[in-house]
Design an enzyme around this catalytic site. Structure first.
Site, mmCIF file in Angstrom:
data_model
loop_
_atom_site.group_PDB
_atom_site.id
_atom_site.type_symbol
_atom_site.label_atom_id
_atom_site.label_comp_id
_atom_site.label_asym_id
_atom_site.label_seq_id
_atom_site.Cartn_x
_atom_site.Cartn_y
_atom_site.Cartn_z
ATOM 1 N N MET A 113 38.627 38.127 41.055
ATOM 2 C CA MET A 113 39.200 39.501 41.462
ATOM 3 C C MET A 113 39.755 39.538 43.118
ATOM 4 S SD MET A 113 35.998 41.530 39.722
ATOM 5 C CE MET A 113 35.436 41.087 41.020
ATOM 6 N N SER B 264 40.593 39.039 45.127
ATOM 7 C CA SER B 264 42.105 38.557 44.622
ATOM 8 C C SER B 264 41.907 38.044 43.255
ATOM 9 C CB SER B 264 42.673 37.475 45.248
ATOM 10 O OG SER B 264 43.889 37.159 45.080
ATOM 11 N N SER B 265 42.299 38.844 42.097
ATOM 12 C CA SER B 265 42.449 38.414 40.804
ATOM 13 C C SER B 265 43.658 39.031 39.899
ATOM 14 C CB SER B 265 41.243 38.938 40.348
ATOM 15 O OG SER B 265 40.752 40.327 40.962
ATOM 16 N N ASN B 266 43.663 38.571 38.630
ATOM 17 C CA ASN B 266 44.737 39.260 37.822
ATOM 18 C C ASN B 266 44.222 39.445 36.623
ATOM 19 O OD1 ASN B 266 46.937 38.340 39.726
ATOM 20 N ND2 ASN B 266 46.826 36.306 38.989
#
Length: 816
Positions: free
Chosen positions: A1, A261-263
């Protein structure tokens, strides 16, 4: 994430390296590192089980837990988590408790003070108290499983933990709630941004802060946020700011849970080749051994689920249960605010100002047990907004500003129950119902069943009377106070949209003028833009989704070219290049030509990608270093850190902001403008490439500058360097510190895909390995599949278990 703060693995503080630990553990020549590995076959009696439990492992060491009751499955999960990740669990708990100095010494004392002030213990207590008796029982049983491992292996702990000299305490149910609160705390990028803004305010005037803290490319600068600080002298008036900034940097280096940070995305049946949904998820963190995530599969009566967990927390946080798939990314919600508090000492008491009157702070005492030293007892002071993060220094100085942190309360919060209910949901409607009850953590939850897809923003977000919370607020006025929380019915959501897909990449997910304050600290939009390009094109299956997860094309390059060609820029830039000295002029022209031809594909073998990234790096120095430097200054470090957390001033200036005061080079008598600085940056990119890659510019490769290198908890390299492609704007993220160097700081730490069109929908990969023990064969065996784009299937149908997990098993039996 996505990333805060304190985004996203594990500590690179002074626990000795595993190999050194193995050699120095006891001084006993007969100590065997293999003894620290619990068996994976045979029979293991454990007190606390009601019936036998089977644990099988696949080729990557991911466990399948089969039991006759859910309680026994949770007990086994606790035992398995501890077997694989006890050092990680212990370190996370100490981190959350503010007790790292007990294991790592005085170097972690500032970080401990920071975390004691944050007081996650209180938050965890509220969260656990509000949970149902059912949920508490689950956590109790899990804790017993962890403790069964600690009891059996107290003298055979992994080398890195054993060599630290720290003796782990037994696990308590509340410790799992604490890990959840730590996960939540790591989800807001704005707290470290606010601290960094105060560091920057020691170097630049308050009116320039807005230029350094943009929200989004299409948002106006936060001038009103900066205006609330007008007339307030911040330079030198915040006691302990250096220590607080150092603590924030330490926590950022530890990266807490590495999940900012993530997709994630879901493809609806109409866009799927099979006519059934797909879901994909990847979370980013440092290239660390171990990674944050631990895969597990549980099969028990009335419960089955497979997916990713965090050791210490008995929940499948993202995965598949046979009917529903779910995944999470950080929404980067802003629910943490710093308040400047006017403080002064009156006699022996510390007071702070509230609406023109002075009132005493509340006091709680904390004791720090520091490895190799005597205990330290200190007070933490609290105002009406929250604890002072700089309590020790503020009390000693007795004047200036205290920094109070306000975070949401978890009273009557049922988030832990809701997460468990999500993992049991049998369709999208039930999943949606569960996600709407999750308040204690700010996430984008994307979920799907075979026929439907959905998205829900979770969390608890304050209503601010004034201001946006992007920069610290004056606490002595009531104007900026919180006034309750946004109605959960206003939280963004969607289900089965006409476009046929849903996806998030930490980008802004609400339109202008939305009816609640969600955040002003979004990530850069490029990953989200590329996701939209690919998800909205053609029909999809698992192969196309894998290609998306490994995509290394940036949309920022096209924006950069558009800026170069803009009517107000093209001619002035050409003139600025022509005005350069001859040697620099030819370099600038070459860089410009190559950039205009660049297709945006950040392949590790691309020469143009190398020039592109060198230009980005050099332009940042040309724009900002004159006022924020030198490169080892606190201001420069704070600026770089902010650029890694959310949408960066670096990108903001390149694509616009022609009237920014930072275009002028303060080191020269003349006044420079944007074209002049861009021309210099183009030439500097070629000069930097010549220095780092040699004179044959057609042979340059992005991967010779940009590398993957995996490190252990002590910061020692365990694999690499290996050429890397991509950057922070690509779906296959390989971020670096913009303005520092090209070392990869963040990359996918796990990926999984659920393709409902397959008979066995779930496949996944771990970034490093299942085990955190360096002597385990599963310590680094995830790296090669990760590099090659290989996933392992996690079957849900029992007839397929033997094929993936084999027949070798560890049988856990009730002990006496």
């Amino acid at each position: 994430m996505a990333s805060p703060a304190l985004s996203h693995f594990l500590p690179r503080f002074g626990v000795a390296a595993a190999v050194a630990g193995v050699l120095s553990l006891t001084g006993c020549q007969t100590w065997n590192a293999q003894d620290t590995l619990p068996p994976t076959s045979g029979v293991q009696p454990l007190k606390g089980l009601a019936q036998n439990v089977s644990v099988r492992r696949n080729a990557m060491g991911m466990p399948l837990i089969e039991s006759n009751s859910f309680h026994d499955a949770l007990f086994a999960l606790g035992y398995v988590h501890a077997s694989d990740r006890i050092n990680q669990m212990v370190t996370l708990r100490l981190l959350a408790q503010g007790r790292l100095a007990e294991m790592s010494g005085s170097s972690m004392l500032d970080a401990d003070r920071y975390m004691r002030a944050v007081n996650l213990k209180k938050s965890a207590g509220e969260l656990y108290k509000a949970s149902s008796p059912r949920l508490k029982r689950f956590f109790e049983v899990y804790a017993r499983g962890v403790n069964a491992y600690l009891f059996r292996y107290a003298d055979k702990l992994p080398g890195d933990l054993a060599s630290s000299g720290y003796k782990p305490e037994y696990w308590k149910p509340e410790d799992s709630a604490l890990i959840f609160c730590l996960l939540n705390f790591s989800q807001s990028a704005n707290l470290p941004e606010e601290i960094a803004s105060l560091v920057l305010a020691q170097t630049v005037t308050n009116d320039k802060l807005a230029w350094l803290t943009p929200s989004a490319p299409d948002e106006n600068l936060p001038l009103a946020e900066a205006d609330k600080l007008q007339g307030i002298k911040l330079n030198g008036q915040i006691p302990g700011l250096t220590e607080l900034s150092n603590a924030s940097e330490q926590l950022a280096a530890l990266n807490l849970l590495g999940t900012q940070s993530s997709n994630n995305w879901a493809i609806a049946p109409q866009r799927s080749r099979s006519g059934k949904s797909l879901l994909a998820s990847d979370s980013h963190g440092p290239l660390a051994a171990p990674s944050l995530w631990s895969f597990v599969q549980i099969r028990a009566p009335k419960y089955q689920a497979a997916g990713v967990t965090v050791a210490g927390l008995p929940m499948v946080l993202g995965g598949f249960n046979g009917k529903v798939a779910w995944s999470l990314t950080s929404v980067l919600g802003d629910n943490q605010d710093l308040f400047l508090e006017k403080i002064r000492r009156q006699g022996s008491s510390l007071t702070y100002e509230v609406n023109g009157k002075w009132q005493p702070v509340a006091v709680r005492n904390e004791t720090y047990f520091v490895k190799g030293q005597r205990p330290i007892r200190e007070a933490v002071y609290e105002t009406r907004h929250g604890a002072l993060l700089n309590s020790t220094q503020a009390a000693a100085q007795g004047t200036g500003f205290g920094l109070a942190l306000q975070t949401p309360s978890f009273t009557d919060d049922k988030s832990l129950d809701a997460f468990f209910d999500l993992s049991r949901a049998q369709n999208v409607e039930r999943a949606s119902d569960a996600t709407r009850e999750i308040r204690a953590i700010a996430l984008n939850l994307v979920f799907a069943d075979a026929s439907n897809i959905g998205w829900q923003v979770t969390g608890r977000f304050p209503n601010r009377r004034e201001g946006e919370g992007l920069l610290p607020s004056p606490g002595w006025e009531g104007r900026y106070d919180w006034d309750g929380y946004a109605d959960p019915m206003l939280h963004p959501y969607d289900q089965d949209p006409a476009q046929g897909w849903l996806g998030t990449a930490n980008q802004r997910v609400i339109p202008h003028g939305y009816g609640m304050q969600l955040s002003n600290s979004w990530a850069a939009p490029e990953r989200g833009e590329r996701l939209a390009e690919l998800a909205g094109s053609g029909k999809h299956d698992s192969r196309s989704v894998i290609a998306m997860q490994y995509d290394q094309t940036t949309t920022f390059a096209a924006k950069l070219k558009k800026m170069f060609e803009a009517p107000g820029m093209a001619q002035p830039l050409k003139q600025a290049i022509d005005a350069l000295p001859e040697a620099e002029r030819s370099k600038a022209r070459e860089a410009y030509t190559r950039l205009m031809a660049f297709d945006g594909k950040l392949s590790p073998t691309s020469a143009d990608a190398a020039i592109y990234e060198l230009f980005l790096q050099e332009s940042m120095k040309q724009i900002f270093l004159d006022e924020l430097g030198p490169q080892n200054s606190p201001a420069w470090k704070a600026f770089i850190a902010n650029g890694d957390l959310s949408y960066a001033a670096q990108a903001d200036h390149l694509l616009g902001r022609e009237d920014s005061p930072f275009w002028d080079d303060a080191r020269t008598p003349q006044k420079e403008d944007k074209p002049a600085i861009l021309a210099r940056s183009l030439a500097a990119a070629i000069s930097a490439g010549d220095s780092q890659l040699g004179g044959d510019r057609r042979a340059w490769q992005w991967g010779k500058l940009h590398r993957y290198e995996w490190k252990n908890a002590n910061g020692q390299s365990v694999r690499g360097p290996i050429a890397a492609g991509g950057d922070h704007t690509t779906l296959n993220t390989a971020a670096f510190a913009w303005g520092q160097d090209f070392n990869t700081t963040r990359a996918p730490s796990m990926r999984f895909i659920v393709d409902f069109g397959q008979s066995e929908p779930l496949m996944g990969q771990n970034g490093t390995g299942q085990s955190g023990n360096p002597v385990s064969p599963n310590y680094l065996n995830g790296i090669d599949p990760w590099l090659k784009g290989q996933y392992i299937g996690l079957p849900m149908q029992p007839q397929n278990f033997d094929r993936v997990y084999g027949k070798t098993r560890l049988t856990l039996t009730p002990g006496k």
